[in-house]
Enzyme design. Structure first.
Site, PDB file in Angstrom:
ATOM      1  N   ALA A  21       0.873  -1.177   0.000  1.00 16.42           N
ATOM      2  CA  ALA A  21       0.000   0.000   0.000  1.00 16.42           C
ATOM      3  C   ALA A  21       0.908   1.224   0.000  1.00 16.42           C
ATOM      4  CB  ALA A  21      -0.925  -0.002   1.209  1.00 16.42           C
ATOM      5  N   ASN A  44      -3.018   4.379 -15.458  1.00 20.86           N
ATOM      6  CA  ASN A  44      -3.349   3.543 -14.301  1.00 20.86           C
ATOM      7  C   ASN A  44      -4.721   3.940 -13.776  1.00 20.86           C
ATOM      8  OD1 ASN A  44      -3.435   2.071 -11.966  1.00 20.86           O
ATOM      9  ND2 ASN A  44      -1.683   3.065 -10.986  1.00 20.86           N
ATOM     10  N   GLY A 104       7.114  -7.656 -12.164  1.00 19.24           N
ATOM     11  CA  GLY A 104       7.210  -6.722 -11.047  1.00 19.24           C
ATOM     12  C   GLY A 104       7.791  -7.350  -9.802  1.00 19.24           C
ATOM     13  N   GLY A 159       2.680 -10.904  -7.052  1.00 19.88           N
ATOM     14  CA  GLY A 159       3.590 -12.042  -6.950  1.00 19.88           C
ATOM     15  C   GLY A 159       2.952 -13.328  -7.447  1.00 19.88           C
ATOM     16  N   CYS A 186      -5.135   1.524  -9.349  1.00 22.00           N
ATOM     17  CA  CYS A 186      -4.376   1.473  -8.093  1.00 22.00           C
ATOM     18  C   CYS A 186      -5.337   1.308  -6.930  1.00 22.00           C
ATOM     19  CB  CYS A 186      -3.532   2.726  -7.891  1.00 22.00           C
ATOM     20  SG  CYS A 186      -2.597   2.635  -6.347  1.00 22.00           S
TER      21      CYS A 186
END
Ligand code: FMN
Length: 314
Positions: free
Chosen positions: A80, A136, A275, A227, A139
């Site tokens: 965050a 974006n 990422g 991930g 988010c």
């Protein structure tokens, strides 16, 4: 030793194209996990990247959210960070010239509070000479300038139109959130508003709890999960988007290895963002790149771009 394609006539062609931008290979450093490339440039030659998507930029500098901003999870992480960045003008003045020192397309990832502000940023950055604007609208960690646009097809269309109107010289990709019922519907909205490409996926909204305090671990309460844990979700989203729109897709979410990148391309991605792999292992991208030529041989493709969208559903 890294492969030298010039020495090997049978080497696979790794070049791809995304929204008309030529990438020497399909691997894009994902926004927010690579900063502006400075730290990684000290560790390996970042001109090996297909492209860099820079840390999410806003019109004004942002401090981001108070700590704790990162939490561990099995097979991933929650963040965050809240779009900490120096602002679009500082980026243009100091970071873009640094990145121009490398043979590397630069994607400017932008967030804003209103469609008009998205447009203003797009104009600034297009005029400054970035290669692509990545919008974006996904988010999960800021109150304004993110997911409140990305979950509503009409708002995505409105933001896309405004960016396209202002960034006439540069292609525009819209980065989508998986935190929706139908990511295909959102992709269709971006396409009908004139987007040149889609980027997917951003993080999945999640939470961890501190047992003793019975409070969320993150100061922001919730954060974005990234991930390997999200890789199957990302693949499903990219496959859905590929069937819904004609636009090229920058696919990502949990990609760790060359084999993951190939799966992502088969699902429909023209290029692949990496990422969190880099957060876990700073050399993850060069290692992944080293594995691509052999993998192309194993899969029987002379050019890696041949993989895109070759998924045959059961
Ligand atoms: C620490 C962190 C910061 C991020 N910041 C941004 C950002 O500024 N803009 C954006 O579009 N995505 C941002 N993301 C999302 C990533 O670009 C990527 O879409 C997501 O993490 C899924 O890919 P991965 O599993 O390979 O990390 C961020 C992710 C992480 C982990």
């Amino acid at each position: 030793m890294p492969e030298n394609p010039a020495k090997n006539k049978n080497a696979a062609d790794l070049a791809v194209s995304f929204c008309g931008v030529r990438l020497k290979n399909p691997i894009v450093a994902a926004s927010g996990t690579f900063g502006f490339g400075r730290e990684y440039a000290e560790l390996w030659d970042i001109s090996r990247l297909g492209a860099i998507s820079v840390k999410g930029l806003t019109r004004q500098p942002r401090q981001g959210n108070p700590p704790p901003r990162i939490a561990e999870t099995p097979a991933g992480m929650l963040n965050a960070v809240g779009l900490q960045n120096p602002g679009a003008e500082a980026f243009i003045k100091t970071e873009l010239p640094f990145l121009r020192g490398f043979d590397l397309p630069v994607f400017a990832n932008i967030s804003a509070n209103t469609p008009e502000e998205y447009g203003e940023m797009a104009r600034l950055l297009a005029n400054a000479g970035v290669d692509l604007i990545e919008v974006n609208v996904s988010c999960p960690n800021v109150r304004a300038g993110g997911i409140q646009f990305g979950t509503d097809p009409a708002a995505v269309a409105r933001v896309t139109e405004e960016v396209k109107k202002n960034a006439v010289s540069v292609p525009v990709a819209v980065k989508l959130s998986p935190n929706v019922t139908s990511i295909a519907d959102i992709a269709r909205a971006a396409e009908s508003a004139g987007a040149d490409g889609i980027s997917a996926i951003n993080t999945l909204l999640g939470m961890r709890i501190d047992l003793r305090r019975r409070r969320p671990v993150l100061h922001n309460n919730t954060g974005g999960l990234s991930g390997p844990a999200i890789f199957p979700v990302a693949l499903r989203c990219v496959a859905d988007i590929y069937r819904a729109v004609k636009l090229p897709i920058c696919g990502g979410g949990g990609v760790m290895t060359a084999r993951d990148a190939a799966e992502m391309m088969i699902a429909g991605a023209a290029c692949v963002s990496v990422g969190t792999a880099t957060v876990f292992e700073p050399a993850a991208i060069p290692e992944l790149l080293d594995g691509l030529p052999d993998l192309c041989r194993e899969l029987g493709v002379g050019g890696i771009a041949e993989l895109t969208g070759t998924l045959a559903l059961n």
